[in-house]
Design an enzyme around this catalytic site. Structure first.
Site, PDB file in Angstrom:
ATOM      1  N   THR A  17       0.618  -0.816  -0.087  1.00 25.70           N
ATOM      2  CA  THR A  17       0.039  -0.129  -0.049  1.00 25.70           C
ATOM      3  C   THR A  17       0.843   1.542  -0.097  1.00 25.70           C
ATOM      4  O   THR A  17       0.355   2.640  -0.245  1.00 25.70           O
ATOM      5  CB  THR A  17      -0.983  -0.098   1.091  1.00 25.70           C
ATOM      6  N   GLY A  18       2.338   0.804   0.145  1.00 26.24           N
ATOM      7  CA  GLY A  18       3.193   2.476   0.204  1.00 26.24           C
ATOM      8  C   GLY A  18       3.557   2.817  -1.360  1.00 26.24           C
ATOM      9  O   GLY A  18       2.355   2.073  -2.247  1.00 26.24           O
ATOM     10  N   LYS A  43      -3.334  -3.540   7.434  1.00 26.04           N
ATOM     11  CA  LYS A  43      -4.429  -3.374   6.587  1.00 26.04           C
ATOM     12  C   LYS A  43      -5.123  -5.369   5.728  1.00 26.04           C
ATOM     13  O   LYS A  43      -5.605  -5.180   5.512  1.00 26.04           O
ATOM     14  CB  LYS A  43      -3.378  -2.867   5.608  1.00 26.04           C
ATOM     15  N   ILE A  97      14.295  -4.532  -2.489  1.00 22.22           N
ATOM     16  CA  ILE A  97      14.474  -3.827  -3.580  1.00 22.22           C
ATOM     17  C   ILE A  97      14.648  -2.475  -3.071  1.00 22.22           C
ATOM     18  O   ILE A  97      15.767  -1.651  -3.937  1.00 22.22           O
ATOM     19  CB  ILE A  97      12.455  -2.388  -4.575  1.00 22.22           C
ATOM     20  N   THR A  98      14.157  -1.955  -1.701  1.00 26.46           N
ATOM     21  CA  THR A  98      14.523  -0.980  -0.457  1.00 26.46           C
ATOM     22  C   THR A  98      16.378  -0.844  -1.034  1.00 26.46           C
ATOM     23  O   THR A  98      17.125  -1.223  -0.918  1.00 26.46           O
ATOM     24  CB  THR A  98      14.075  -1.424   0.396  1.00 26.46           C
ATOM     25  N   TYR A 160      18.967  -1.437 -17.645  1.00 29.69           N
ATOM     26  CA  TYR A 160      17.639  -1.016 -19.101  1.00 29.69           C
ATOM     27  C   TYR A 160      18.626  -0.413 -19.847  1.00 29.69           C
ATOM     28  O   TYR A 160      18.407  -1.587 -21.621  1.00 29.69           O
ATOM     29  CB  TYR A 160      17.316  -0.067 -18.438  1.00 29.69           C
ATOM     30  N   GLU A 210      30.575  -3.925 -11.660  1.00 29.47           N
ATOM     31  CA  GLU A 210      30.743  -2.345 -11.286  1.00 29.47           C
ATOM     32  C   GLU A 210      32.327  -2.381 -10.217  1.00 29.47           C
ATOM     33  O   GLU A 210      32.958  -3.540 -10.246  1.00 29.47           O
ATOM     34  CB  GLU A 210      29.724  -1.692 -10.514  1.00 29.47           C
ATOM     35  N   HIS A 248      26.539   3.635  -5.508  1.00 32.73           N
ATOM     36  CA  HIS A 248      25.810   2.863  -4.835  1.00 32.73           C
ATOM     37  C   HIS A 248      26.884   2.756  -4.018  1.00 32.73           C
ATOM     38  O   HIS A 248      28.176   2.581  -4.705  1.00 32.73           O
ATOM     39  CB  HIS A 248      25.699   1.480  -6.401  1.00 32.73           C
TER      40      HIS A 248
END
Lengths: 290, 381
Positions: A17-18, A43, A97-98, A160, A210, A248
């Protein structure tokens, strides 16, 4: 075939719900991912978009829906706990993902998920996508197309860029995995390379690393000794100054270690294809697909 | 975030580590007064965020208060590797018998906090690791259980044969570990850990690096940030929620995502140019970020061209286009702008830019080559 996720992936979204969670929940549902549950404490009993049941805890969600994969969009101070909650509830694959999870939190979470036998991807990652079957995370679906290339990367938008160039050139992907840019992450290059090596549909692997740490060097060693499939590699940060964190948390040259030059040398020693520019992936992969 | 020596020492003192008294002076007279109060020989030490302070002449031994005043006069205002010394630590000088090294880092390979201890202290531990690796003992710690006493004592005995010193060193390791965890460190070290001729253990220098991701939940640590010791443009960028690192080139870069930002800098170099900065506007498409990014980049007089490279995933490219239009209307640019954008709402973005007199490409290589040509006057690329 694919790695880690497919049509049978039954997803629970922690933080549904965020702001970010709800936006990407819709995107994943539109893509065709089986989103079976959401979790937001307080919720429980409500429905997301009128269809997806929301629970107070991951344990409740798993018991009611049989969810086998979780994706986490909760804010950084709560992310470590959310990962452990998913692992303790019996989820086999957890994608975080955070961005901005404190690294000391990860030093406690990492052994916990390992002992539970759970695969964690991330944190600070874009997630993964098996084009045409399932998407978990935030990789834009329309830049991908099904095909024979496995993609693994520490970055988001750079992934991407490369996937978009591949797709534009008519080269599709089995699965694209973003493992994240933090110094401690749940899944590393070798885990993904091993999975792609086993996946019958994957013919070539594109790997984007990287500066910082030694993961790419160890991956190159794995390619050399354990893999038959060709791998093409790229390293971002060739112009990065030492001692500075390049966005990063993990992208930092410490002293003289973790430089792009030493990683590219390791790629070369492993007989990997080396993309000097993102666009070089297209030709190098085309050659290796035969 | 790096802490100054005096800040790290204040924290370690709070955990019980034995550290000689010391205070900060910003003027030579203050340094003299502090030395007079201590009534002992002191060290005057430059507080700047660079290694090699001693070699640069930023650390001096002073026998008398007058001497401290004189040395502080020389050190304050001194330039060490591009940073001006604004303050010095005046601290009671310890008698040195022997020097050891004790440090903790978060190790990427074991994914744990790892102790590194060595009896070869007083010099850079990287040098010890390169030249005499057998002189370092590495001990990983499972943070769920903390540092067990037996491991602390084992490290103590690696440093000292004498049981009293070994136990004392083990106790300091517990204190250092507690400070490391509670302060959200990615590195904490005591170097040197000195044994005085009378057999006392004293921490003579301390260093702490804080994980930036910890700062939101550790306001007391976050408050230790010393903006005067940082590049002003980087402070400005951080306050605008941008990740920015200044470099020496002339092609200003505005990119979304850290990996793509690094790859863009690399491509600038590949085509014969030099990037002026690393700048990640992040995943949000708030036009305000674009306005701030342009302000920060154009403040650098070296910048000859500004290159946007935006791959719209979460970021909506039309928001970036609107940001470019807004920012350049408020503050017209004096250098050319090269824009590459593709992805979410690309057509709308192109329309916005064209209507406002900008042109844009959807190809990364094409845009970078054009930017480099503009910066070098067509000599490269």
């Amino acid at each position: 075939m694919s790695v880690f996720i497919d049509k049978n992936t039954k997803l629970v979204i922690q933080g549904i719900t965020g702001r970010d969670g709800s936006f990407h929940a819709k995107q994943m549902m539109e893509y065709g991912t089986q989103v079976v549950a959401g979790v937001t404490p307080g919720k429980g009993g409500q429905k997301f978009e009128g269809t997806v049941p929301i629970f107070n805890t991951v344990m409740d969600a798993v018991a009611a829906t049989g969810a086998n994969t979780s994706v986490i969009y909760v804010p950084p101070p709560f992310a470590a706990d959310a990962i452990m909650e998913a692992a303790a509830a019996g989820i086999a694959l957890v994608i975080c993902i955070t961005e901005g999870v404190p690294v000391l939190d990860m030093t406690k979470v990492y052994p916990f998920v390992k002992e539970q036998g759970v695969r964690l991807i991330g944190p600070n990652c874009p997630g993964l996508i098996t084009p045409g079957a399932s998407k978990v995370g935030i990789i834009p679906g329309r830049i991908c197309t099904p095909g024979p290339v496995g993609v693994v990367s520490r970055s988001g938008t750079l992934t991407y860029e490369v996937v978009y160039q591949l797709t534009s050139a008519g080269i599709g992907q089995t699965t694209c995995v973003g493992i994240g840019g933090d110094p401690i992450n749940g899944t590393n290059f070798i885990d993904c390379l091993a999975a792609f090596e086993q996946d019958p549909k994957t013919m070539v692997i594109a790997m984007m690393g990287e500066i910082g740490g030694t993961d790419e060097q160890e991956a190159a060693d794995f390619v050399k000794h354990q893999m038959k499939k060709p791998v093409v590699g790229f390293i971002a940060g060739q112009t990065a100054p030492p001692g500075r964190r390049m966005g990063h948390a993990g992208a930092i040259i410490s002293g003289s270690s973790g430089t792009a030059a030493e990683k590219l040398e390791a790629f070369e020693a492993a007989g990997m294809g080396i993309a000097r520019r993102p666009k070089d992936f297209v030709e190098l992969i085309r050659e290796r697909l035969g | 975030m790096n802490l100054h020596e005096y800040q790290a020492k204040d924290i370690l003192r709070g955990y019980g580590v034995n550290i000689p008294p010391g205070r900060i002076a910003t003027t030579p007279s203050e340094a003299e007064a502090i030395a007079l109060e201590y009534g002992a020989a002191v060290m005057v030490k430059a507080q700047v965020h660079v290694g090699g302070r001693g070699k640069a002449g930023g650390v001096k031994f002073c026998k008398t208060p007058a001497d401290a005043k004189e040395k502080a006069t020389a050190i304050l205002g001194m330039d060490i590797k591009g940073l001006t010394v604004e303050k010095v630590l005046v601290t009671v000088a310890a008698d040195i018998g022997s020097e050891a090294y004790v440090g903790i880092i978060v190790d990427r390979a074991t994914k744990k906090p790892v102790f590194m201890v060595s009896a070869a202290g007083g010099i850079d531990i990287e040098q010890v690791a390169a030249e005499t690796p057998e002189k370092i003992l590495y001990v990983p710690v499972d943070p769920r259980y903390g540092l067990p006493s037996y491991d602390a004592l084992r490290m103590g005995f690696f440093l000292f044969a004498d049981v009293k010193l070994a136990r004392g060193a083990g106790k300091i390791m517990q204190q250092l570990y507690a400070a490391f965890m509670a302060s959200g460190c990615s590195l904490a070290e005591i170097n040197p850990l000195v044994v005085t001729p009378t057999g006392e253990l004293v921490a003579v220098d301390g260093k702490m690096v804080i994980d930036d991701n910890e700062l939101d939940r550790l306001p007391a640590i976050a408050a230790l940030r010393d903006e005067s010791s940082e590049e002003p443009s980087e402070v400005d960028a951080r306050n605008a929620n941008l990740t920015f690192i200044k470099l020496d080139g002339d092609v200003g870069c505005v990119v979304n995502g850290a990996g793509l930002a690094m790859a863009t800098m690399d491509l600038v170099k590949y085509y014969g140019g030099e990037p002026a900065n690393f700048l990640d506007i992040g995943g949000s498409s708030n036009p305000e970020k674009v306005v701030n990014a342009l302000r920060i980049i154009t403040a650098d007089a070296n910048v000859k061209v500004i290159l946007f490279n935006i791959f719209g995933g979460i970021t909506r490219t039309d928001d970036v286009a609107n940001g470019i239009v807004t920012a350049t209307r408020a503050n017209p640019l004096t250098v050319p702008l090269v824009i590459r954008l593709t992805g979410t709402n690309e057509e709308l973005a192109m329309k916005i830019l064209t209507e406002n007199g900008f042109s844009a490409s959807s190809d990364m290589d094409e845009a970078v080559q054009k930017a480099v040509a503009l910066a070098t006057g067509g000599k490269s690329a």
